[in-house]
Structure formats: structure tokens, C-alpha cells
Design a protein around this motif. Structure first.
Motif, short mmCIF file in Angstrom:
data_model
loop_
_atom_site.label_atom_id
_atom_site.label_comp_id
_atom_site.label_asym_id
_atom_site.label_seq_id
_atom_site.Cartn_x
_atom_site.Cartn_y
_atom_site.Cartn_z
N PRO A 147 0.80 -1.23 0.00
CA PRO A 147 0.00 0.00 0.00
C PRO A 147 0.83 1.28 0.00
CG PRO A 147 0.04 -0.98 2.17
CD PRO A 147 0.73 -1.95 1.26
N SER A 148 0.21 2.33 -0.47
CA SER A 148 0.79 3.68 -0.39
C SER A 148 0.50 4.23 1.00
CB SER A 148 0.16 4.59 -1.45
OG SER A 148 -1.22 4.78 -1.14
N ALA A 149 1.13 5.35 1.34
CA ALA A 149 0.85 6.01 2.62
C ALA A 149 -0.63 6.39 2.70
CB ALA A 149 1.73 7.24 2.78
N GLU A 150 -1.18 6.86 1.58
CA GLU A 150 -2.59 7.28 1.57
C GLU A 150 -3.52 6.09 1.84
OE1 GLU A 150 -0.35 8.06 -0.73
OE2 GLU A 150 -0.28 10.25 -0.75
N THR A 151 -3.21 4.95 1.23
CA THR A 151 -4.03 3.76 1.44
C THR A 151 -3.94 3.30 2.89
OG1 THR A 151 -3.77 3.10 -0.86
CG2 THR A 151 -4.40 1.37 0.70
N LEU A 152 -2.73 3.28 3.44
CA LEU A 152 -2.57 2.91 4.85
C LEU A 152 -3.35 3.85 5.75
CD1 LEU A 152 1.21 2.00 5.20
CD2 LEU A 152 -0.73 0.51 5.62
N HIS A 153 -3.27 5.13 5.46
CA HIS A 153 -3.98 6.14 6.26
C HIS A 153 -5.49 5.86 6.24
CE1 HIS A 153 -5.78 10.25 6.81
NE2 HIS A 153 -5.12 10.07 7.93
N GLN A 154 -6.04 5.59 5.07
CA GLN A 154 -7.48 5.31 4.97
C GLN A 154 -7.86 4.10 5.81
OE1 GLN A 154 -8.10 4.88 0.77
NE2 GLN A 154 -8.05 7.08 0.39
N ARG A 155 -7.05 3.05 5.76
CA ARG A 155 -7.33 1.84 6.53
C ARG A 155 -7.22 2.09 8.03
NH1 ARG A 155 -3.72 -2.16 2.71
NH2 ARG A 155 -5.10 -2.03 0.91
N LEU A 156 -6.21 2.83 8.42
CA LEU A 156 -5.97 3.08 9.84
C LEU A 156 -6.99 4.02 10.46
CD1 LEU A 156 -2.13 3.36 9.53
CD2 LEU A 156 -3.31 1.74 11.03
N ARG A 157 -7.53 4.94 9.69
CA ARG A 157 -8.48 5.92 10.22
C ARG A 157 -9.78 5.28 10.69
NH1 ARG A 157 -9.09 11.57 8.06
NH2 ARG A 157 -10.60 11.40 9.71
N ARG A 158 -10.09 4.10 10.21
CA ARG A 158 -11.31 3.42 10.66
C ARG A 158 -11.29 3.23 12.17
NH1 ARG A 158 -10.19 -0.99 6.30
NH2 ARG A 158 -10.53 0.29 4.46
N ASP A 159 -10.12 2.83 12.71
CA ASP A 159 -9.99 2.61 14.16
C ASP A 159 -9.26 3.73 14.88
OD1 ASP A 159 -11.29 0.11 14.06
OD2 ASP A 159 -9.41 -0.88 13.46
N ASN A 160 -8.60 4.62 14.12
CA ASN A 160 -7.82 5.72 14.68
C ASN A 160 -8.19 7.02 13.97
OD1 ASN A 160 -5.80 4.05 16.34
ND2 ASN A 160 -5.63 3.15 14.30
N PRO A 161 -9.39 7.55 14.20
CA PRO A 161 -9.86 8.70 13.41
C PRO A 161 -9.02 9.97 13.56
CG PRO A 161 -11.41 8.17 15.18
CD PRO A 161 -10.36 7.09 15.17
N THR A 162 -8.22 10.07 14.60
CA THR A 162 -7.41 11.29 14.77
C THR A 162 -6.02 11.17 14.13
OG1 THR A 162 -6.57 10.52 16.91
CG2 THR A 162 -8.58 11.88 16.93
N LEU A 163 -5.69 10.01 13.58
CA LEU A 163 -4.39 9.80 12.94
C LEU A 163 -4.29 10.65 11.68
CD1 LEU A 163 -1.73 8.10 12.93
CD2 LEU A 163 -2.96 6.51 11.44
N SER A 164 -3.24 11.46 11.59
CA SER A 164 -3.08 12.33 10.42
C SER A 164 -2.28 11.64 9.33
CB SER A 164 -2.39 13.64 10.81
OG SER A 164 -1.02 13.41 11.05
N LEU A 165 -2.52 12.06 8.10
CA LEU A 165 -1.77 11.55 6.96
C LEU A 165 -0.29 11.90 7.12
CD1 LEU A 165 -1.65 10.15 4.21
CD2 LEU A 165 -2.32 12.32 3.15
N ASP A 166 0.00 13.08 7.64
CA ASP A 166 1.38 13.50 7.87
C ASP A 166 2.10 12.54 8.81
OD1 ASP A 166 3.58 15.47 7.58
OD2 ASP A 166 3.21 15.76 9.73
N THR A 167 1.42 12.09 9.85
CA THR A 167 2.02 11.14 10.80
C THR A 167 2.35 9.83 10.08
OG1 THR A 167 0.90 12.11 12.70
CG2 THR A 167 1.61 9.80 12.92
N VAL A 168 1.45 9.37 9.22
CA VAL A 168 1.70 8.13 8.48
C VAL A 168 2.92 8.32 7.57
CG1 VAL A 168 0.78 6.49 6.78
CG2 VAL A 168 -0.70 7.38 8.62
N TYR A 169 2.97 9.43 6.83
CA TYR A 169 4.12 9.70 5.95
C TYR A 169 5.43 9.74 6.74
CZ TYR A 169 2.06 10.82 1.40
OH TYR A 169 1.45 10.73 0.18
N ARG A 170 5.44 10.49 7.84
CA ARG A 170 6.67 10.64 8.62
C ARG A 170 7.10 9.30 9.23
NH1 ARG A 170 5.78 13.33 12.87
NH2 ARG A 170 3.65 13.99 12.54
N THR A 171 6.13 8.53 9.71
CA THR A 171 6.44 7.24 10.32
C THR A 171 7.02 6.28 9.28
OG1 THR A 171 4.72 7.54 11.99
CG2 THR A 171 5.47 5.28 11.59
N LEU A 172 6.41 6.23 8.10
CA LEU A 172 6.93 5.36 7.05
C LEU A 172 8.34 5.77 6.64
CD1 LEU A 172 3.72 4.97 4.86
CD2 LEU A 172 4.76 3.23 6.34
#
Length: 152
Positions: free
Chosen positions: A44-69
Motif C-alpha cells: 500500500p501507499s501512505a494514503e491507502t494505509l492512512h485510509q485503513r488506519l483511520r477506521r480505528d484511529n480517526p485522529t491519525l493524520s496523513l502526515d504522521t503516516v508519511y513521517r512514520t513510514l
């Protein structure tokens, strides 16, 4: 497609050790991002991961996913799959492998090619410097896309 996002105890222990060895704090967000990536089979791309993760973590930002990856890739905890598309794709698979990429649907398939892994590099590369990785990426059109084109 994603699988269940449950890691085995061994996978989670290996991830925690990799974070410790890299000097990274193990946070809930980092663990969730890694779990989602490690249990995905679709690179998956960062955007795809973000979409999947937001289901259970609605406050998770796309920037956090990018930086973490980016941090995980920098420390060798995950791999950034080299593609010609502008959107980076990621994987947590640690086993040596290569990639087939469909130029139409962008599906990425892993494959092993032991002959390439074991083959010496050409003579002209030996004086270049230090080689850290040898990776084959093959582009083409997958059978699903070829069949879909025939049907249309």
C-alpha cells in the motif's frame, strides 16, 4: 488486499527490537502503522494505509503516516518499493525478493529469483563503490488486465 492486522508474537517482538535498535520510541501509532503494513499483501501507499488506519484511529493524520513510514524506511524496518509512479508504495516483508508491477492496474507481486540474488555483479560495478542492495523490478501487464482488454 489487507489481511487481518494481527501480528504473531515473533513479528511484534522483531518490530519492537528493530525500534529499540534504531533508538525509536515504540508508540501506539507506530505499532498500528506497522501492524497494518505488515499484514497487508498489496504494497500500500501512505494514503491507502492512512485510509485503513483511520477506521480505528480517526485522529491519525496523513502526515504522521508519511513521517512514520519515512522513519521506518530510513532505519530499514520496512522497504519502500521502487516504482515509476509518483506515489511510493511500502512493504514490511523482510525476506529477499523482487517485484512484478503491472503498468495498467499498478498491482505489485513479489517473486524470488535466487539466480539473480547469487550472481556476481558485472566487472564494471566492482570499482564503483559499496553496493547495498540488488533489486529487480519487472514492469508489464498482468493477465487480469490483458483479459479485461480482450473482453472489451
Amino acid at each position: 488486499m489487507p489481511k487481518s492486522n494481527i501480528l504473531t508474537t515473533g513479528q511484534e517482538d522483531a518490530f519492537e527490537k528493530a525500534c529499540r535498535d534504531a533508538g525509536l520510541r515504540l508508540t501506539h501509532q507506530r505499532l498500528e502503522i506497522y501492524r497494518q503494513l505488515a499484514t497487508s499483501t498489496d504494497h500500500p501507499s501512505a494514503e491507502t494505509l492512512h485510509q485503513r488506519l483511520r477506521r480505528d484511529n480517526p485522529t491519525l493524520s496523513l502526515d504522521t503516516v508519511y513521517r512514520t513510514l519515512a522513519v521506518f524506511a530510513h532505519h530499514g524496518i520496512i522497504n519502500k518499493v521502487e516504482t515509476v509512479e509518483s506515489q511510493s508504495r511500502f512493504e514490511a516483508k523482510r525476506m529477499r525478493h523482487h517485484h512484478l508491477i503491472c503498468s495498467r492496474c499498478k498491482e505489485i507481486i513479489d517473486f524470488q529469483w535466487h539466480h539473480i540474488d547469487e550472481a556476481p555483479l558485472p566487472e564494471e560495478t566492482r570499482t564503483w563503490g559499496r553496493i547495498d542492495n540488488k533489486n529487480v523490478v519487472i514492469y508489464g501487464v498482468c493477465n487480469k488486465c490483458l483479459e479485461a482488454k480482450k473482453a472489451s
